[in-house]
Write a protein that holds these residues in place. Structure first.
Motif, PDB file in Angstrom:
ATOM      1  N   LEU A   1      -0.149   4.961  -0.541  1.00  0.00           N
ATOM      2  CA  LEU A   1      -0.733   5.792   0.509  1.00  0.00           C
ATOM      3  C   LEU A   1       0.330   6.560   1.286  1.00  0.00           C
ATOM      4  CD1 LEU A   1      -3.496   3.366   1.823  1.00  0.00           C
ATOM      5  CD2 LEU A   1      -3.804   5.411   0.411  1.00  0.00           C
TER       6      LEU A   1
ATOM      7  N   THR B   1       0.984  10.121   5.518  1.00  0.00           N
ATOM      8  CA  THR B   1      -0.020   9.833   4.508  1.00  0.00           C
ATOM      9  C   THR B   1      -1.025  10.944   4.306  1.00  0.00           C
ATOM     10  OG1 THR B   1      -1.348   8.755   6.172  1.00  0.00           O
ATOM     11  CG2 THR B   1       0.099   7.382   4.887  1.00  0.00           C
ATOM     12  N   TYR B   2      -1.232  11.781   5.289  1.00  0.00           N
ATOM     13  CA  TYR B   2      -2.289  12.773   5.158  1.00  0.00           C
ATOM     14  C   TYR B   2      -1.733  14.124   4.744  1.00  0.00           C
ATOM     15  CZ  TYR B   2      -6.779  14.954   6.231  1.00  0.00           C
ATOM     16  OH  TYR B   2      -7.970  15.621   6.156  1.00  0.00           O
TER      17      TYR B   2
ATOM     18  N   ILE C   1      -8.812   1.643   5.488  1.00  0.00           N
ATOM     19  CA  ILE C   1      -7.834   2.730   5.425  1.00  0.00           C
ATOM     20  C   ILE C   1      -8.101   3.638   6.614  1.00  0.00           C
ATOM     21  CG2 ILE C   1      -7.012   4.720   4.106  1.00  0.00           C
ATOM     22  CD1 ILE C   1      -7.838   3.256   1.566  1.00  0.00           C
TER      23      ILE C   1
ATOM     24  N   PHE D   1      -7.200  11.750   0.118  1.00  0.00           N
ATOM     25  CA  PHE D   1      -5.805  11.625  -0.298  1.00  0.00           C
ATOM     26  C   PHE D   1      -5.674  11.561  -1.822  1.00  0.00           C
ATOM     27  CE2 PHE D   1      -7.619   7.687   1.403  1.00  0.00           C
ATOM     28  CZ  PHE D   1      -7.693   6.904   0.254  1.00  0.00           C
TER      29      PHE D   1
ATOM     30  N   ILE E   1     -10.418   1.903  -4.560  1.00  0.00           N
ATOM     31  CA  ILE E   1     -10.101   2.698  -3.374  1.00  0.00           C
ATOM     32  C   ILE E   1     -11.252   3.649  -3.054  1.00  0.00           C
ATOM     33  CG2 ILE E   1      -8.449   4.319  -2.346  1.00  0.00           C
ATOM     34  CD1 ILE E   1      -6.425   3.389  -4.467  1.00  0.00           C
TER      35      ILE E   1
ATOM     36  N   VAL F   1      -1.235   3.252   8.040  1.00  0.00           N
ATOM     37  CA  VAL F   1      -2.192   3.775   7.073  1.00  0.00           C
ATOM     38  C   VAL F   1      -3.349   2.835   6.773  1.00  0.00           C
ATOM     39  CG1 VAL F   1      -0.543   5.321   5.972  1.00  0.00           C
ATOM     40  CG2 VAL F   1      -0.738   2.976   5.160  1.00  0.00           C
TER      41      VAL F   1
ATOM     42  N   LEU G   1      -2.541  10.175  -4.595  1.00  0.00           N
ATOM     43  CA  LEU G   1      -2.659   9.184  -5.664  1.00  0.00           C
ATOM     44  C   LEU G   1      -2.246   9.801  -7.000  1.00  0.00           C
ATOM     45  CD1 LEU G   1      -6.111   7.576  -4.722  1.00  0.00           C
ATOM     46  CD2 LEU G   1      -3.817   6.877  -3.979  1.00  0.00           C
TER      47      LEU G   1
ATOM     48  N   SER H   1       0.837  -1.207   0.000  1.00  0.00           N
ATOM     49  CA  SER H   1       0.000   0.000   0.000  1.00  0.00           C
ATOM     50  C   SER H   1       0.868   1.251   0.000  1.00  0.00           C
ATOM     51  CB  SER H   1      -0.926   0.008   1.222  1.00  0.00           C
ATOM     52  OG  SER H   1      -1.745  -1.130   1.244  1.00  0.00           O
TER      53      SER H   1
END
Length: 326
Positions: A11, A283-284, A254, A37, A169, A192, A41, A8
């Motif tokens: 992410l 990730t954020y 997620i 997110f 997703i 994540v 991507l 993953s």
């Protein structure tokens, strides 16, 4: 037996050159609400497609993820390479806007036998050379949620293109196919994804499925609808292994920002924290590019010096974002 590895890493912010995964990503945006997110991507992808009304979502919703910037600046930055579908959902002003920016529009309104996602995956398959197909992974944003028949249609695309890596997703979870007859190693990034997960037979019953790394492992058991299926399971290990005699769907949650983030105030000169034990979560952060850049550098290089040359980086104030479960 062939071992297939699943990650993953999409992410996480892209690693610097030389540290990146061997996979090459393409992104398809469907006509559902963009995940929070989505910019991340987009950043990973080498090819970006909007499936018909997915272009409306990028046009309308991507600027909302960057409230401090002008909407048209964001729309110019996040320009799809291709818009493809039967064109029954995209608004005319959105199509005109992207055409002026150079986006290719492929109208397949004559084809009512395949979904817009199917059309986009076919385009990516034909666009990608045979040499690169083994490294290709297609990320599909907005594939889950909304109408159930649309979700089932998207899952059917996984089965129609079972030899391609395709990941559906949403804000809440991801789904991908585990083709039968292979040994699958699913690498869990606990910062994540997870811990909630499931394994679901698709197309036909599984006469024998065996797993490791789950709270409730399966040991050669049969799975089928109307009998046993593995839902509401828990990923307990960093690697989950799966082997089955039929195709299975793998799904895992997620994590939401409130589940993942905490702020640690840390003086880099204090020496009281062991930096090697800090599992830095990033990730954020595509919504905050400066922060994401600074933390990504540390995450991927494991640098001892947490000072950043970014002028407004939180590292200059001794602030790190770390995994709240670490």
């Amino acid at each position: 037996m062939e071992v297939v590895h699943h990650h993953s890493a999409f992410l996480l912010p892209p690693a610097p050159a030389g540290h990146r995964t061997s996979l090459s990503y393409a992104l398809v945006v469907l006509n559902q609400r963009l995940p929070r997110f989505a910019p991340l991507l987009w950043q990973h992808a080498n090819l970006r497609l909007c499936a018909d009304g997915g272009a409306n979502r990028v046009f309308d919703e991507m600027p909302a993820l960057f409230p401090d910037e002008e909407a048209d600046v964001i729309r110019n930055r996040y320009k799809p390479d291709v818009i493809k579908g039967d064109m029954d959902s995209i608004r005319s002003e959105v199509m005109d806007f992207y055409i002026k920016l150079g986006t290719k529009v492929v109208d397949e309104s004559h084809d009512q036998d395949t979904t817009d996602l199917h059309k986009c995956v076919s385009f990516i398959r034909d666009f990608t050379s045979d040499l690169d197909k083994s490294r290709l992974c297609i990320l599909v944003a907005g594939a889950l949620g909304g109408r159930f028949d649309h979700e089932i249609g998207n899952i059917n695309v996984l089965c129609r293109f079972k030899n391609m890596r395709i990941i559906l997703i949403s804000d809440d979870c991801l789904i991908h196919l585990l083709p039968e007859g292979k040994s699958h190693e699913i690498h869990i990034l606990p910062s994540v994804v997870g811990p909630h997960c499931g394994l679901i037979p698709i197309g036909m019953p599984s006469k024998s499925t065996t797993t490791t790394g789950l709270q409730w492992n399966i040991n050669g058991a049969e799975m089928h609808f109307g009998g046993l299926i593995s839902t509401s399971n828990i990923a307990k290990e960093d690697i989950v292994t799966v082997h089955s005699d039929s195709d299975l769907l793998w799904t895992i949650s997620i994590k939401k920002p409130q589940d993942r983030l905490q702020i640690v105030i840390w003086d880099p000169n204090d020496g009281s924290e062991n930096k090697e034990n800090l599992h830095i979560l990033i990730t954020y952060l595509p919504i905050f590019p400066v922060v994401g850049t600074a933390i990504s550098r540390i995450f991927h290089h494991g640098e001892e010096d947490c000072h950043s040359d970014e002028p407004n980086s939180p590292h200059n104030n001794g602030i790190l974002v770390v995994d709240s479960h670490g």
